[in-house]
Write a protein that holds these residues in place. Structure first.
Motif, mmCIF file in Angstrom:
data_model
loop_
_atom_site.group_PDB
_atom_site.id
_atom_site.type_symbol
_atom_site.label_atom_id
_atom_site.label_comp_id
_atom_site.label_asym_id
_atom_site.label_seq_id
_atom_site.Cartn_x
_atom_site.Cartn_y
_atom_site.Cartn_z
ATOM 1 N N VAL A 65 0.686 14.752 -21.320
ATOM 2 C CA VAL A 65 -0.630 14.299 -20.864
ATOM 3 C C VAL A 65 -1.606 14.346 -22.031
ATOM 4 C CG1 VAL A 65 -2.503 14.653 -19.217
ATOM 5 C CG2 VAL A 65 -0.153 15.251 -18.567
ATOM 6 N N MET A 66 -2.328 13.256 -22.233
ATOM 7 C CA MET A 66 -3.374 13.175 -23.251
ATOM 8 C C MET A 66 -4.702 13.015 -22.536
ATOM 9 S SD MET A 66 -3.780 10.424 -26.382
ATOM 10 C CE MET A 66 -2.347 11.092 -27.249
ATOM 11 N N VAL A 67 -5.619 13.952 -22.765
ATOM 12 C CA VAL A 67 -6.875 13.985 -22.014
ATOM 13 C C VAL A 67 -8.065 13.749 -22.933
ATOM 14 C CG1 VAL A 67 -8.329 15.358 -20.467
ATOM 15 C CG2 VAL A 67 -5.847 15.675 -20.440
ATOM 16 N N SER A 68 -8.923 12.808 -22.570
ATOM 17 C CA SER A 68 -10.214 12.662 -23.242
ATOM 18 C C SER A 68 -11.145 13.743 -22.703
ATOM 19 C CB SER A 68 -10.813 11.279 -22.964
ATOM 20 O OG SER A 68 -12.151 11.223 -23.427
ATOM 21 N N SER A 69 -11.638 14.611 -23.603
ATOM 22 C CA SER A 69 -12.472 15.741 -23.142
ATOM 23 C C SER A 69 -13.730 15.857 -23.996
ATOM 24 C CB SER A 69 -11.676 17.045 -23.172
ATOM 25 O OG SER A 69 -11.201 17.318 -24.487
ATOM 26 N N VAL A 70 -14.583 14.849 -23.900
ATOM 27 C CA VAL A 70 -15.851 14.835 -24.631
ATOM 28 C C VAL A 70 -16.946 15.374 -23.717
ATOM 29 C CG1 VAL A 70 -17.565 13.398 -25.799
ATOM 30 C CG2 VAL A 70 -15.128 12.887 -26.031
ATOM 31 N N ASP A 77 -11.148 13.703 -18.498
ATOM 32 C CA ASP A 77 -11.786 14.897 -17.974
ATOM 33 C C ASP A 77 -13.179 14.482 -17.512
ATOM 34 O OD1 ASP A 77 -13.305 17.220 -17.647
ATOM 35 O OD2 ASP A 77 -12.176 18.319 -19.159
ATOM 36 N N PRO A 78 -13.454 14.528 -16.203
ATOM 37 C CA PRO A 78 -14.721 14.010 -15.686
ATOM 38 C C PRO A 78 -15.871 15.010 -15.707
ATOM 39 C CG PRO A 78 -13.356 14.675 -13.855
ATOM 40 C CD PRO A 78 -12.551 14.980 -15.115
ATOM 41 N N THR A 79 -15.742 16.094 -16.468
ATOM 42 C CA THR A 79 -16.799 17.111 -16.502
ATOM 43 C C THR A 79 -18.194 16.530 -16.745
ATOM 44 O OG1 THR A 79 -15.263 18.859 -17.188
ATOM 45 C CG2 THR A 79 -17.593 19.203 -17.688
ATOM 46 N N PRO A 80 -18.370 15.538 -17.639
ATOM 47 C CA PRO A 80 -19.719 14.993 -17.848
ATOM 48 C C PRO A 80 -20.339 14.370 -16.597
ATOM 49 C CG PRO A 80 -18.279 14.361 -19.655
ATOM 50 C CD PRO A 80 -17.406 14.957 -18.593
ATOM 51 N N PHE A 81 -19.526 14.085 -15.586
ATOM 52 C CA PHE A 81 -20.026 13.437 -14.370
ATOM 53 C C PHE A 81 -20.180 14.416 -13.205
ATOM 54 C CE2 PHE A 81 -17.627 10.355 -16.888
ATOM 55 C CZ PHE A 81 -18.587 9.360 -17.063
ATOM 56 N N HIS A 82 -19.909 15.698 -13.438
ATOM 57 C CA HIS A 82 -19.971 16.671 -12.352
ATOM 58 C C HIS A 82 -21.367 16.794 -11.755
ATOM 59 C CE1 HIS A 82 -16.088 19.213 -13.204
ATOM 60 N NE2 HIS A 82 -15.843 17.929 -13.061
ATOM 61 N N HIS A 83 -22.396 16.642 -12.577
ATOM 62 C CA HIS A 83 -23.761 16.842 -12.073
ATOM 63 C C HIS A 83 -24.368 15.571 -11.489
ATOM 64 C CE1 HIS A 83 -23.821 20.897 -13.596
ATOM 65 N NE2 HIS A 83 -23.511 20.486 -14.806
ATOM 66 N N SER A 84 -23.751 14.443 -11.751
ATOM 67 C CA SER A 84 -24.291 13.177 -11.246
ATOM 68 C C SER A 84 -23.486 12.610 -10.082
ATOM 69 C CB SER A 84 -24.344 12.138 -12.379
ATOM 70 O OG SER A 84 -23.059 11.946 -12.960
ATOM 71 N N HIS A 85 -22.294 13.156 -9.840
ATOM 72 C CA HIS A 85 -21.444 12.651 -8.771
ATOM 73 C C HIS A 85 -20.792 13.823 -8.035
ATOM 74 C CE1 HIS A 85 -21.779 9.254 -11.549
ATOM 75 N NE2 HIS A 85 -21.513 8.466 -10.523
ATOM 76 N N SER A 86 -20.514 13.620 -6.769
ATOM 77 C CA SER A 86 -19.828 14.648 -5.991
ATOM 78 C C SER A 86 -18.348 14.683 -6.360
ATOM 79 C CB SER A 86 -19.967 14.361 -4.498
ATOM 80 O OG SER A 86 -19.177 13.225 -4.137
ATOM 81 N N VAL A 145 -15.163 7.014 -10.125
ATOM 82 C CA VAL A 145 -15.767 6.937 -11.453
ATOM 83 C C VAL A 145 -14.692 6.795 -12.520
ATOM 84 C CG1 VAL A 145 -17.115 8.211 -13.171
ATOM 85 C CG2 VAL A 145 -17.822 8.224 -10.771
ATOM 86 N N VAL A 146 -13.656 7.610 -12.424
ATOM 87 C CA VAL A 146 -12.559 7.575 -13.395
ATOM 88 C C VAL A 146 -11.894 6.199 -13.407
ATOM 89 C CG1 VAL A 146 -10.275 8.518 -13.916
ATOM 90 C CG2 VAL A 146 -12.158 10.064 -13.333
ATOM 91 N N ALA A 147 -11.649 5.643 -12.224
ATOM 92 C CA ALA A 147 -11.009 4.329 -12.132
ATOM 93 C C ALA A 147 -11.896 3.243 -12.729
ATOM 94 C CB ALA A 147 -10.696 4.018 -10.670
ATOM 95 N N MET A 188 -6.717 11.406 -13.971
ATOM 96 C CA MET A 188 -7.854 12.310 -14.100
ATOM 97 C C MET A 188 -7.333 13.725 -14.286
ATOM 98 S SD MET A 188 -10.962 12.988 -11.331
ATOM 99 C CE MET A 188 -9.867 13.431 -9.961
ATOM 100 N N GLN A 189 -8.001 14.484 -15.149
ATOM 101 C CA GLN A 189 -7.747 15.918 -15.222
ATOM 102 C C GLN A 189 -8.789 16.626 -14.368
ATOM 103 O OE1 GLN A 189 -6.503 18.590 -18.687
ATOM 104 N NE2 GLN A 189 -8.720 18.670 -18.824
ATOM 105 N N MET A 190 -8.323 17.459 -13.441
ATOM 106 C CA MET A 190 -9.257 18.148 -12.554
ATOM 107 C C MET A 190 -9.648 19.483 -13.168
ATOM 108 S SD MET A 190 -10.656 17.286 -9.705
ATOM 109 C CE MET A 190 -12.209 17.920 -10.356
ATOM 110 N N THR A 191 -10.809 19.509 -13.806
ATOM 111 C CA THR A 191 -11.297 20.712 -14.471
ATOM 112 C C THR A 191 -12.138 21.549 -13.512
ATOM 113 O OG1 THR A 191 -12.914 19.191 -15.419
ATOM 114 C CG2 THR A 191 -11.199 19.966 -16.869
ATOM 115 N N PRO A 192 -12.536 22.759 -13.920
ATOM 116 C CA PRO A 192 -13.297 23.620 -13.009
ATOM 117 C C PRO A 192 -14.488 22.908 -12.377
ATOM 118 C CG PRO A 192 -12.648 24.869 -14.926
ATOM 119 C CD PRO A 192 -12.240 23.451 -15.192
#
Length: 291
Positions: free
Chosen positions: A259-264, A6-15, A22-24, A31-35
């Motif tokens: 699906v197993m998602v890391s969501s920290v 879950d790339p939420t922690p990178f939403h504010h630093s990357h488009s 980033v995920v790769a 990748m899980q596409m969150t809001p």
């Protein structure tokens, strides 16, 4: 089984279009596409047009990753009828975006209001009367999380609500960091869910019931608040041997559609290191319980 970030922690630093790279780079294949403000934001109409969806598809292909699931959070169970009707419209566009991304798994929250649980359940089933035929037609696997402060928060109760839809296309999300809000023991929930449990979020949390209910104090006492965290594995009170052992017992780890998602979300300043730690630790636990 797919292991996703879950790339939420990178939403504010990357488009949005930078997230696949980033995920790769962090070692994940999924990748899980969150809001996201540019795709499907919280509670509002999706903001992506077909061109942006195509660009996201290309960005994933270029990075060599896939989107394992799309997670909208909309007010489809809201007791306010205007909000519920709007959420159904938003859901239809979110489903179309998911299909156009080549993704067959969506996960979400029950939403609604716990203090208006009966009204919210009516709203949920009313929304699903309209959405379920579309979900089934498109072959979408819709998985739902009993999130703290939703109209249904308990694990076994969530399974009952899902079962009431009488559709193989709808299943359960188990979020490890919600464990201490779900009332029922993790193994009891997993065993009752069986193959309805097809997506899990892996993050640690503190047990807010500990220290005879005084680990967290709100004032005035009795505030109807829900407290939990999304910490990296090992920083909280979740029993990870039980968690991964339960997933192995019900066959989750061996299914192609799980699906197993890391969501920290608690350590944005250290998100890269934490994401790598999560991936390696999840793999270690999977190997441990699979022996």
């Amino acid at each position: 089984m797919k292991i996703a970030l879950d790339p939420t922690p990178f939403h504010h630093s990357h488009s949005l279009l930078e997230l696949p790279r980033v995920v790769a780079e962090l070692g994940y294949k999924y990748m899980q596409m969150t809001p996201h403000a540019d795709l499907i934001p919280f509670y509002n109409h999706p903001k992506a047009d077909d061109e942006l969806v195509g660009q996201l598809n290309k960005a994933c292909k270029d990075a060599g990753i896939e989107i394992a699931s799309v997670l909208p959070v909309l007010r489809w169970s809201g007791p306010d009828e205007d909000a519920r009707e709007a959420a159904v419209r938003y859901w239809k566009r979110a489903i179309q975006i998911t299909v156009d991304l080549g993704v067959s798994t969506m996960n979400t929250e029950f939403s609604g209001r716990p203090e208006k649980a009966e009204e919210s359940e009516r709203a949920f089933y009313r929304s699903m009367e309209e959405l379920l035929p579309i979900i089934e037609r498109e072959g979408i696997d819709l998985l739902i999380d009993p999130h703290p402060d939703d109209f249904v928060e308990e694990g076994l109760a969530a399974i009952r609500v899902i079962r009431g839809l009488n559709s193989k296309n709808v299943g359960l999300v188990y979020v490890a960091s919600h464990s201490f809000h779900m009332k029922n023991a993790p193994l009891d929930i997993m065993r009752a869910a069986g193959d309805k449990l097809r997506l899990v979020h892996v993050a640690d949390t503190m047990d807010h019931h500990a220290s005879h209910g005084l680990r967290y104090i709100t004032n005035p006492p009795g505030n109807p608040v829900r407290v939990h965290q999304h910490l990296k594995i090992g920083d909280g009170d979740v029993n990870w041997d039980e968690f991964f052992g339960g997933l192995q017992e019900i066959g989750f780890l061996d299914r192609d559609n799980s699906v197993m998602v890391s969501s920290v979300f608690a350590e944005d300043d250290n998100a890269e290191e934490v994401s790598r730690h999560q991936l390696e630790t999840m793999k270690q636990y999977v190997r441990k319980v699979s022996v």
